[in-house]
Each structure stands twice: as C-alpha cells, then as structure tokens.
Design a protein around this motif. Structure first.
Motif, PDB file in Angstrom:
ATOM      1  N   UNK A   1     -18.686 -15.639  -0.416  1.00  0.00           N
ATOM      2  CA  UNK A   1     -17.822 -15.729  -1.455  1.00  0.00           C
ATOM      3  C   UNK A   1     -18.455 -16.019  -2.682  1.00  0.00           C
ATOM      4  N   UNK A   2     -18.379 -15.004  -3.591  1.00  0.00           N
ATOM      5  CA  UNK A   2     -19.360 -15.261  -4.800  1.00  0.00           C
ATOM      6  C   UNK A   2     -18.573 -14.999  -6.120  1.00  0.00           C
ATOM      7  N   UNK A   3     -18.760 -15.696  -7.291  1.00  0.00           N
ATOM      8  CA  UNK A   3     -18.077 -15.421  -8.421  1.00  0.00           C
ATOM      9  C   UNK A   3     -19.062 -14.855  -9.522  1.00  0.00           C
TER      10      UNK A   3
ATOM     11  N   UNK B   1     -16.548 -10.596  -3.745  1.00  0.00           N
ATOM     12  CA  UNK B   1     -17.212 -10.989  -4.906  1.00  0.00           C
ATOM     13  C   UNK B   1     -16.172 -11.069  -5.899  1.00  0.00           C
TER      14      UNK B   1
ATOM     15  N   UNK C   1     -22.933 -18.579  -5.381  1.00  0.00           N
ATOM     16  CA  UNK C   1     -22.878 -18.055  -6.625  1.00  0.00           C
ATOM     17  C   UNK C   1     -21.401 -18.113  -7.394  1.00  0.00           C
TER      18      UNK C   1
ATOM     19  N   UNK D   1     -19.422  -9.670   2.070  1.00  0.00           N
ATOM     20  CA  UNK D   1     -19.616 -10.359   0.760  1.00  0.00           C
ATOM     21  C   UNK D   1     -18.259 -10.413   0.199  1.00  0.00           C
TER      22      UNK D   1
ATOM     23  N   UNK E   1     -13.731 -21.344   0.135  1.00  0.00           N
ATOM     24  CA  UNK E   1     -14.987 -21.467   0.482  1.00  0.00           C
ATOM     25  C   UNK E   1     -15.318 -21.726   1.902  1.00  0.00           C
TER      26      UNK E   1
ATOM     27  N   UNK F   1     -19.844 -20.563  -7.686  1.00  0.00           N
ATOM     28  CA  UNK F   1     -19.054 -21.884  -7.567  1.00  0.00           C
ATOM     29  C   UNK F   1     -19.986 -22.993  -7.612  1.00  0.00           C
TER      30      UNK F   1
END
Lengths: 455, 98
Positions: free
Chosen positions: A337-339, A377, B86, A375, A327, B88
């Motif tokens: 950085x998204x999950x 993902x 998002x 981004x 992050x 995390x």
C-alpha cells in the motif's frame, strides 16, 4: 357543515336532507288540498241547505204584518226526506214558532255568510248539525226566521272521500322515500366496497392503491393516500439504507477495536498495554464521531446537512492517516500500500470524518480485490484537487462502471464478504461534498477510482 | 528493548545483534531505536523527523531516507530488514531465519 363536527354518516345526512324537504312538500300539498276540498264541499252543501231554506221562506205570506205559512203535508214530507241525513226545519216570527221543530239553535260555530243567508255548525237532538238561516222581512213584529238543520253525515262522507283522494299522494311519498333511500344506498355502497378493498390489502403492503375505478370525488383521497404511502415507502427505504450504511461503516472500527483489545491483552508490560489502550480510546472517539456524521448523512433533510462543517483539509495528510490504518491488513495480504505524496499539501474543503470513511471504503475495496503481491497506490492531483486509488486487481468491466456505485451491486469476480454498500456510501459522501467519483482503469489494468473536487 | 536478534540499549547508546555490537552514528542510532520500539509496526517518516528534532538532531526529509538506507545496509545479514512503505514510513521486520 361545521368544522368541529365529529364523525358522522354521509348516508344519514343525505337521507335527512332529502327526506325532510320531501315530507314538508307533501305535507303542505296535503294540507292545502284538504283545506281547499273542505271549503268547496262546505260551500256546495251550504248552498243546497240555503236553497231549501229560501224555498221555505218563499212560502211565507205576510198579510197586514201577520206572517202565515201554509205548508202542505206533502211538501213537509219532501223537505224532511233525505236518504242519509236527518233534516229539521222551523219557521218562526220572533219567538213564535209558525211551523216545524222547536229549538233549532239560532247561532253556532264555523259560521259562513252567503247572499241568501247564514250557515253554521251546531248541535240539535244530540247530533252535530249544519244549520241554514234565511230571513223574510215585512212582518210587524220582526223578521220571519227560517232555519233548516241537517245532520252532517253526507258532509263527513264527502270529507272522507277528499281524504281518500290524499291517499295516492301518501303512496307517492312512500315511493319517493323508497327511491331516495335506494339511491342513497346505491351511491354510497361503492364507498364501503372501496374501503373493504383497501382494508383487504396486506398490512405490510405499502404499494399504491388503484384509483381508476373510483368516483372522481374520491380521487383526492386516493391521491393523498398514495402520496402518503409513497412518502412512507421513501422514508422506510431511507431508514433501511441508513441502518445498512451504519452497519457497514462500523465493521472496520469494530475490527480495529477487536484487534487492539487482543493486542492490549497480549502486551508484555503495563506500559505497552497503556499505549495500545490509548490508541483504542482514539478509535472509540473516532467511531463515535463517525456515527454522528453518518446520522447527518442519513438525513436527507437539507437543513441538517447544512450542519456538516466543511473545512479546508490537506487530503494528502488525511490519506496518510487513513492509509496507515490499512497497512497492517495490506501487509497481511502481501500487498504494497503506497502513497505517492506530492511535495506540497493538496487542500480541499471537506468533512474529515465522512471523507475518511469514503477513502477507507475505497482502500478496503482495493485491498479486497487485489491479489497478494500486488500494489495499491494512493495518488493525487493538485488542480483541481483530486485523489486516486488504483490497484493491480482485475479491474471492473466497462459495462459495470456506472452501476457499481449503486447499492448492493457487486463486481463479478467477488469473493469474500463485500456488502455492495461501500461504493454506494462513497458516492453519497462524495456527492455531499459536491465532488465527483469516477471509476477507470489503472496502468496495470486494475481499477482506479478518482474523487475530484470542483475547482 | 529487544526485537528479533537485535537489542537496543537506549541508556548506554549501544546496539547488539545476536550479542555482537553494531557501530552506528547518533542519528542512525535514534532512527533504529524508534523502529525497534514500534516494530513490527509502521513508523511514519514524519514521526522519525519529529522524534529526532526533539533530541536536537536535525534531519531533513531527504536525509531521513539517506539514514534509513545506511541503516538498511548495516543491518544486512542480521535477520532484520527495514521495509519502506512509500508515502507512509518504515517498518522494521524480522526476516525468516535461514
């Protein structure tokens, strides 16, 4: 050839085992030939001598039991005449000498008996002589004994000639020995030439040796040597690969440690620096575990691979943990950085340390190739379990999609210090899990890497 | 604990922004406390829920988002912002001052 034998010379063996029988054959031939020739000359000369004795005996007259011999002087001269040898004779009745020389021996060695009488070796007048003895019966006081003795010069000469006949045989032996020596040398010389050629090769070179111009008997050695070289080459390649893998995977934890150390040093109070130090401790532990797992991965030995424990793991939670460590670097590049977590855990059997490394490599790559403001993902499929890492970077051209997982192959628009190892390590780790990794195109046109578990 | 222009007094249950008190509900107060103490680093959503459960303040997954968005509104114009990562969690960030 005994198994416990020490180093020896093929050349000497060959020479010995070829020369000895040759020598034996020639020696036997020579001995038999000499013996036979001597017997023949002995017999011929003995006959002549006995003929003389018999013709002398034929002159003996017996009247009323009294032997007498009337020998004309001319006859005596003829008897005694010989160009080379000295001839002696005597005719005696009992101990009474009728005519001739006194004291010719009546017995001797190497006695041979013929129908006409006896022949034997003896000494007379200081010379070796051959004596022929013939008897005439009918006298009253015992047989009349006729002895003819001849010095042995002619015989020795004849034997010398027989021996001379053996000389060509000796010459043949020498010629045969020379031929054998030459043949052995000529046959074995290529061995030395080949050995010299092998030695000439650079010591560092592990390339296979050419085996086409080699005797067929040596092919197994050349093949074995080439097999060995191939194994060594493979082993070296594996070791180098392992070293590169370890170096590559240690960069991230080392950078983390560096960052943590700096943060701990800059922390205002003891409490917060303790907190950071605690995190550093975890990083060190994780790194130590990682090195062990990499060691296991580096060994191609399937038995060692069996030691890797695969445990059912929630890949969402794992991705969350791995992602969290990225992050900061994502924020530094202004990348989101998204999950995208599904409601339920996604369970797959995996080796947590190694799989984390694979995922970390994917995230590292994605962040590296995604421009700022983009981004990255992390997404999931539930059945079969799969994880995607997609980015808004330039993507990978179709023609590179297959090779980009090879070692040291890097994309075209590569800046920075990618090593070309990250994806290769991912491929190795994924293969170890019996999973597949594919590279596709994300919705934005960037790269999308998918790791899919089977079932 | 202080971050940017924000001071969080855990013992007194009081929050100041540039000296002005900010009125918060207990769950909002605890959430903000966690964010301030970790700032400018990530606070995982899971950590938020766990920490509040420790203080006997139940918080469901979706409720956490609700509290964060309320906090975000109350912090508007304070020079501080809560950023959602998002999947995390949340990060309390100091905005560039005008």
């Amino acid at each position: 050839v005994s198994g416990t034998r020490r180093a020896w010379w093929l050349r000497r063996d060959l020479l010995v085992w070829l020369m000895l029988p040759l020598l034996a054959v020639v020696a036997a031939t020579g001995a038999v030939g000499t013996y036979t020739a001597q017997r023949l000359t002995d017999k011929a000369f003995d006959r002549w001598l006995l003929d003389t004795a018999r013709s002398l005996a034929a002159q003996v007259r017996i009247n009323d039991g009294q032997p007498s011999l009337d020998l004309p002087a001319a006859t005596e001269a003829v008897l005694g005449y010989d160009e080379i040898d000295q001839v002696y004779f005597s005719v005696s009745a009992g101990s009474h000498l009728l005519v001739g020389q006194q004291g010719i021996p009546r017995t001797g060695t190497r006695q041979a008996s013929y129908r006409a009488g006896l022949a034997y070796d003896a000494y007379y007048a200081g010379h070796p002589v051959r004596v022929a003895a013939a008897r005439v019966g009918g006298a009253s006081d015992g047989d009349v004994l006729v002895l003819v003795a001849e010095t042995t010069r002619k015989r020795q000469r004849a034997q010398g000639e027989v021996l001379m006949m053996m000389l060509p045989v000796g010459a043949l032996l020498l010629a045969a020995a020379a031929a054998i020596g030459y043949a052995v040398r000529r046959t074995l010389n290529p061995l030395e030439a080949i050995a010299a050629r092998w030695n000439e090769r650079s010591h560092a070179s592990l390339q296979p040796i050419a085996a086409d111009d080699m005797p067929r008997e040596l092919m197994p050695f050349a093949t074995a040597l080439n097999d060995l070289l191939a194994r060594i080459r493979a082993m070296l390649a594996r070791e180098q690969q392992f070293a590169a893998t370890v170096a590559h995977q240690l960069r991230t934890p080392l950078a983390g440690l560096q960052l943590g150390v700096t943060r701990a040093a800059e922390a205002g109070d003891l409490h917060s620096s303790r907190e950071v130090l605690g995190e550093l401790g975890h990083t060190v532990q994780r790194t130590a575990r990682l090195v062990q797992q990499l060691l296991a991965l580096g060994r191609l030995d399937p038995e060692v691979r069996g030691d890797l424990a695969f445990v059912p793991t929630d890949i969402v939670a794992l991705a969350h943990d791995v992602g969290s460590t990225f992050l900061e670097s994502a924020a530094a590049k202004s990348i989101a950085l998204e999950l995208d977590a599904p409601g339920a855990p996604v369970i797959a059997p995996l080796q947590p340390e190694l799989f984390s490394e694979a995922l970390g490599n994917l995230l590292d790559n994605a962040l590296r190739y995604t421009p700022g403001g983009g981004q990255v993902l992390i997404g999931f499929d539930t059945a079969p379990p799969a994880i995607h890492v997609s980015d808004t970077g330039p993507g990978v051209p179709d023609e590179l999609r297959d090779t980009v997982f090879d070692r040291f192959v890097r994309g075209r628009h590569v800046e920075g210090q990618g090593s070309g190892l990250g994806l290769a390590i991912v491929r190795d780790i994924v293969a170890l899990h019996g999973a597949t990794v594919t590279l596709g195109r994300s919705a934005s046109g960037g790269a999308c890497v998918t790791i899919r578990f089977s079932g | 604990v202080q971050y940017g222009r924000l001071s969080w007094f855990g013992n007194e249950g009081r929050v100041d922004i540039a000296g002005q008190p900010l009125v918060l509900l207990p769950r909002e107060f605890e959430v903000l406390g966690l964010l301030v103490r970790r700032a400018p680093r990530l606070v995982p959503k899971r950590a938020l829920i766990d920490a509040l459960a420790e203080r006997n303040l139940e918080l469901s997954d979706s409720a956490a988002e609700v509290y964060v968005s309320r906090l975000r509104r109350k912090l508007a114009g304070s020079g501080l912002a809560i950023r959602t990562l998002r999947g995390f969690g949340y990060v309390l960030e100091a905005e560039a001052l005008p």
